[in-house]
Write a protein that holds these residues in place. Structure first.
Motif, PDB file in Angstrom:
ATOM      1  N   GLU A  45      37.464 -79.668  -0.523  1.00  0.00           N
ATOM      2  CA  GLU A  45      38.364 -80.838  -0.486  1.00  0.00           C
ATOM      3  C   GLU A  45      38.992 -81.051   0.886  1.00  0.00           C
ATOM      4  O   GLU A  45      39.170 -80.089   1.645  1.00  0.00           O
ATOM      5  N   GLU A  46      39.398 -82.296   1.109  1.00  0.00           N
ATOM      6  CA  GLU A  46      40.176 -82.614   2.314  1.00  0.00           C
ATOM      7  C   GLU A  46      41.415 -81.720   2.355  1.00  0.00           C
ATOM      8  O   GLU A  46      42.046 -81.473   1.320  1.00  0.00           O
ATOM      9  N   GLY A  47      41.728 -81.250   3.559  1.00  0.00           N
ATOM     10  CA  GLY A  47      42.931 -80.434   3.723  1.00  0.00           C
ATOM     11  C   GLY A  47      42.669 -78.943   3.651  1.00  0.00           C
ATOM     12  O   GLY A  47      43.549 -78.139   3.955  1.00  0.00           O
ATOM     13  N   THR A  48      41.443 -78.565   3.246  1.00  0.00           N
ATOM     14  CA  THR A  48      41.095 -77.138   3.232  1.00  0.00           C
ATOM     15  C   THR A  48      41.146 -76.605   4.665  1.00  0.00           C
ATOM     16  O   THR A  48      40.667 -77.259   5.593  1.00  0.00           O
ATOM     17  N   VAL A  49      41.746 -75.418   4.824  1.00  0.00           N
ATOM     18  CA  VAL A  49      41.892 -74.821   6.156  1.00  0.00           C
ATOM     19  C   VAL A  49      41.156 -73.482   6.185  1.00  0.00           C
ATOM     20  O   VAL A  49      41.243 -72.694   5.242  1.00  0.00           O
ATOM     21  N   VAL A  50      40.431 -73.255   7.279  1.00  0.00           N
ATOM     22  CA  VAL A  50      39.808 -71.948   7.512  1.00  0.00           C
ATOM     23  C   VAL A  50      40.489 -71.362   8.740  1.00  0.00           C
ATOM     24  O   VAL A  50      40.598 -72.030   9.776  1.00  0.00           O
ATOM     25  N   ILE A  51      40.971 -70.122   8.605  1.00  0.00           N
ATOM     26  CA  ILE A  51      41.687 -69.507   9.728  1.00  0.00           C
ATOM     27  C   ILE A  51      41.202 -68.074   9.904  1.00  0.00           C
ATOM     28  O   ILE A  51      40.848 -67.414   8.921  1.00  0.00           O
ATOM     29  N   ALA A  52      41.145 -67.630  11.152  1.00  0.00           N
ATOM     30  CA  ALA A  52      40.688 -66.261  11.414  1.00  0.00           C
ATOM     31  C   ALA A  52      41.601 -65.596  12.433  1.00  0.00           C
ATOM     32  O   ALA A  52      42.172 -66.261  13.302  1.00  0.00           O
ATOM     33  N   ASP A  53      41.687 -64.261  12.316  1.00  0.00           N
ATOM     34  CA  ASP A  53      42.454 -63.522  13.318  1.00  0.00           C
ATOM     35  C   ASP A  53      41.654 -63.411  14.614  1.00  0.00           C
ATOM     36  O   ASP A  53      42.205 -63.411  15.706  1.00  0.00           O
ATOM     37  N   THR A  54      40.322 -63.307  14.469  1.00  0.00           N
ATOM     38  CA  THR A  54      39.469 -63.271  15.661  1.00  0.00           C
ATOM     39  C   THR A  54      38.110 -63.899  15.336  1.00  0.00           C
ATOM     40  O   THR A  54      37.698 -63.918  14.170  1.00  0.00           O
ATOM     41  N   GLN A  55      37.465 -64.437  16.353  1.00  0.00           N
ATOM     42  CA  GLN A  55      36.132 -65.045  16.176  1.00  0.00           C
ATOM     43  C   GLN A  55      35.157 -64.367  17.137  1.00  0.00           C
ATOM     44  O   GLN A  55      35.484 -64.124  18.293  1.00  0.00           O
ATOM     45  N   THR A  56      33.949 -64.111  16.640  1.00  0.00           N
ATOM     46  CA  THR A  56      32.946 -63.477  17.514  1.00  0.00           C
ATOM     47  C   THR A  56      32.124 -64.517  18.264  1.00  0.00           C
ATOM     48  O   THR A  56      31.499 -64.215  19.265  1.00  0.00           O
ATOM     49  N   LYS A  57      32.096 -65.752  17.730  1.00  0.00           N
ATOM     50  CA  LYS A  57      31.350 -66.819  18.409  1.00  0.00           C
ATOM     51  C   LYS A  57      32.163 -68.098  18.390  1.00  0.00           C
ATOM     52  O   LYS A  57      31.671 -69.148  17.939  1.00  0.00           O
ATOM     53  N   GLY A  58      33.420 -68.000  18.833  1.00  0.00           N
ATOM     54  CA  GLY A  58      34.278 -69.185  18.888  1.00  0.00           C
ATOM     55  C   GLY A  58      33.605 -70.264  19.730  1.00  0.00           C
ATOM     56  O   GLY A  58      33.094 -69.982  20.821  1.00  0.00           O
ATOM     57  N   LYS A  59      33.604 -71.485  19.191  1.00  0.00           N
ATOM     58  CA  LYS A  59      32.897 -72.578  19.876  1.00  0.00           C
ATOM     59  C   LYS A  59      33.892 -73.480  20.592  1.00  0.00           C
ATOM     60  O   LYS A  59      34.891 -73.912  20.011  1.00  0.00           O
ATOM     61  N   GLY A  60      33.589 -73.795  21.853  1.00  0.00           N
ATOM     62  CA  GLY A  60      34.379 -74.771  22.586  1.00  0.00           C
ATOM     63  C   GLY A  60      33.619 -76.082  22.675  1.00  0.00           C
ATOM     64  O   GLY A  60      32.512 -76.204  22.149  1.00  0.00           O
ATOM     65  N   ARG A  61      34.224 -77.082  23.322  1.00  0.00           N
ATOM     66  CA  ARG A  61      33.538 -78.364  23.516  1.00  0.00           C
ATOM     67  C   ARG A  61      32.366 -78.168  24.466  1.00  0.00           C
ATOM     68  O   ARG A  61      32.339 -77.249  25.265  1.00  0.00           O
ATOM     69  N   LEU A  62      31.424 -79.080  24.386  1.00  0.00           N
ATOM     70  CA  LEU A  62      30.270 -79.127  25.290  1.00  0.00           C
ATOM     71  C   LEU A  62      29.560 -77.768  25.368  1.00  0.00           C
ATOM     72  O   LEU A  62      29.201 -77.279  26.450  1.00  0.00           O
ATOM     73  N   ASN A  63      29.386 -77.170  24.180  1.00  0.00           N
ATOM     74  CA  ASN A  63      28.634 -75.911  24.045  1.00  0.00           C
ATOM     75  C   ASN A  63      29.221 -74.720  24.777  1.00  0.00           C
ATOM     76  O   ASN A  63      28.512 -73.775  25.088  1.00  0.00           O
ATOM     77  N   ARG A  64      30.507 -74.767  25.085  1.00  0.00           N
ATOM     78  CA  ARG A  64      31.113 -73.610  25.737  1.00  0.00           C
ATOM     79  C   ARG A  64      31.570 -72.609  24.674  1.00  0.00           C
ATOM     80  O   ARG A  64      31.674 -72.944  23.504  1.00  0.00           O
ATOM     81  N   ALA A  65      31.850 -71.390  25.128  1.00  0.00           N
ATOM     82  CA  ALA A  65      32.393 -70.390  24.195  1.00  0.00           C
ATOM     83  C   ALA A  65      33.915 -70.492  24.225  1.00  0.00           C
ATOM     84  O   ALA A  65      34.495 -70.938  25.212  1.00  0.00           O
ATOM     85  N   TRP A  66      34.562 -70.109  23.111  1.00  0.00           N
ATOM     86  CA  TRP A  66      36.030 -70.093  23.066  1.00  0.00           C
ATOM     87  C   TRP A  66      36.477 -68.652  22.891  1.00  0.00           C
ATOM     88  O   TRP A  66      36.197 -68.011  21.872  1.00  0.00           O
ATOM     89  N   LEU A  67      37.158 -68.138  23.916  1.00  0.00           N
ATOM     90  CA  LEU A  67      37.635 -66.757  23.903  1.00  0.00           C
ATOM     91  C   LEU A  67      38.603 -66.565  22.730  1.00  0.00           C
ATOM     92  O   LEU A  67      39.566 -67.315  22.612  1.00  0.00           O
ATOM     93  N   SER A  68      38.321 -65.565  21.872  1.00  0.00           N
ATOM     94  CA  SER A  68      39.102 -65.456  20.632  1.00  0.00           C
ATOM     95  C   SER A  68      39.545 -64.026  20.343  1.00  0.00           C
ATOM     96  O   SER A  68      39.140 -63.421  19.341  1.00  0.00           O
ATOM     97  N   PRO A  69      40.378 -63.431  21.215  1.00  0.00           N
ATOM     98  CA  PRO A  69      40.844 -62.065  20.945  1.00  0.00           C
ATOM     99  C   PRO A  69      41.684 -61.989  19.668  1.00  0.00           C
ATOM    100  O   PRO A  69      42.252 -62.998  19.250  1.00  0.00           O
ATOM    101  N   SER A  70      41.725 -60.790  19.080  1.00  0.00           N
ATOM    102  CA  SER A  70      42.452 -60.639  17.813  1.00  0.00           C
ATOM    103  C   SER A  70      43.946 -60.395  18.055  1.00  0.00           C
ATOM    104  O   SER A  70      44.367 -60.024  19.151  1.00  0.00           O
ATOM    105  N   GLY A  71      44.738 -60.656  17.007  1.00  0.00           N
ATOM    106  CA  GLY A  71      46.157 -60.252  17.005  1.00  0.00           C
ATOM    107  C   GLY A  71      47.075 -61.123  17.828  1.00  0.00           C
ATOM    108  O   GLY A  71      48.245 -60.768  17.998  1.00  0.00           O
ATOM    109  N   CYS A  72      46.592 -62.237  18.369  1.00  0.00           N
ATOM    110  CA  CYS A  72      47.518 -62.971  19.257  1.00  0.00           C
ATOM    111  C   CYS A  72      47.498 -64.488  19.137  1.00  0.00           C
ATOM    112  O   CYS A  72      48.509 -65.120  19.463  1.00  0.00           O
ATOM    113  N   ASN A  73      46.397 -65.089  18.717  1.00  0.00           N
ATOM    114  CA  ASN A  73      46.314 -66.557  18.782  1.00  0.00           C
ATOM    115  C   ASN A  73      46.081 -67.183  17.414  1.00  0.00           C
ATOM    116  O   ASN A  73      45.921 -66.481  16.411  1.00  0.00           O
TER     117      ASN A  73
END
Ligand code: BTN
Length: 268
Positions: A45-73
């Motif tokens: 449903e609309e409004g469903t949220v997925v959240i993670a403490d850390t991501q191993t393949k965080g995706k940025g715009r234009l095919n970049r990676a998104w740095l995703s360390p744990s415990g902080c963001n």
């Protein structure tokens, strides 16, 4: 550093609106956008949220990676099913940026700005990036995923050397450690307020907020996308969300996608 973001804490938090009524928490996942996209295809449903403490393949715009360390963001993705035309879908990117920028304003009232299309800047450094992805089904917009990466308690040592020049976090800006669950609650509330404004009143109020808080208006800007580069003066946002860049005198470009580098004139 750990400020306790867990499935347990999220279960207890009273998210009463449409956004966040269902939250999927992962200690670790590849990308919350990928998980949210899959859930949306399966009918979430609309409004469903997925959240993670850390991501191993965080995706940025234009095919970049998104740095995703744990415990902080905060790394979260929101499933949206707006009843709008496909050509209006990029406006959701701007709506999302406005939602996060307004959230940041409640913590930093004077130093928040929006860099097209939806980077949130703090004192010339990026504090949040947003990746929107959509699916079209039978010629209609099926859903949009708004994926938000907000640097909350990230320390200098978490960034690589390249990012240290251009990125920041709430902690680095203020010297304070923040509770991610509290930030998330304000973010979800504020995001919902702007999303509803868009659904009920259209793009105009979003356009106004964006323009009032825009980064680099009147400055020289270089827009790059694949092999194309356009340089000119950043004029603002067109009424549908395209970026207006004036090359030379009077040659106006409407930019729909790409990366913007603002060449700031040094302050005297
Ligand atoms: C950008 O390049 O500025 C956009 C970055 C978006 C990162 C967020 S983190 C949560 C969500 N999941 C992802 O894989 N990406 C987005």
């Amino acid at each position: 550093m750990d400020d306790e973001l867990s499935g347990h804490i999220l279960d207890e938090y009273p998210f009463t609106g449409k956004i966040g009524h269902k939250i999927h928490f992962f200690e670790i996942t590849d990308s919350t956008n990928r998980v949210a996209f899959k859930l949306a295809v399966e009918g979430a449903e609309e409004g469903t949220v997925v959240i993670a403490d850390t991501q191993t393949k965080g995706k940025g715009r234009l095919n970049r990676a998104w740095l995703s360390p744990s415990g902080c963001n905060l790394y979260l993705s929101i499933i949206l099913r707006p009843n709008i035309r496909i050509d209006e879908a990029p406006q959701i990117s701007i709506v999302s940026g406005v939602g996060v920028a307004d959230t940041m304003l409640s913590y930093f009232p004077s130093s928040v700005s929006l860099k097209w299309p939806n980077d949130i800047m703090m004192n010339d450094r990026k504090i949040c990036g947003i990746l929107t992805e959509m699916r079209v089904k039978s010629g209609r917009l099926d859903f949009v995923i708004a994926g938000i990466g907000l640097n909350v308690n990230m320390l200098k040592e978490h960034f690589d050397d390249r990012l240290l020049e251009t990125a920041t976090s709430m902690l680095l800006e203020s010297g304070k450690v923040y509770s991610r669950i509290n930030i998330m609650a304000v973010l979800i509330d504020t995001f919902e307020k702007w999303y509803n404004t868009f659904l009920n009143n259209g793009f105009q109020p979003i356009h106004k907020f964006w323009t009032d808080h825009a980064y680099g208006i009147g400055e020289m800007v270089v827009i790059s996308f694949k092999d194309t580069v356009i340089a000119g003066k950043l004029k603002g946002l067109d009424k549908d969300g395209a970026l207006l860049v004036e090359e030379g005198v009077g040659k106006m470009h409407r930019i729909l996608t790409g990366d913007a580098t603002v060449l700031k004139t040094p302050k005297q």
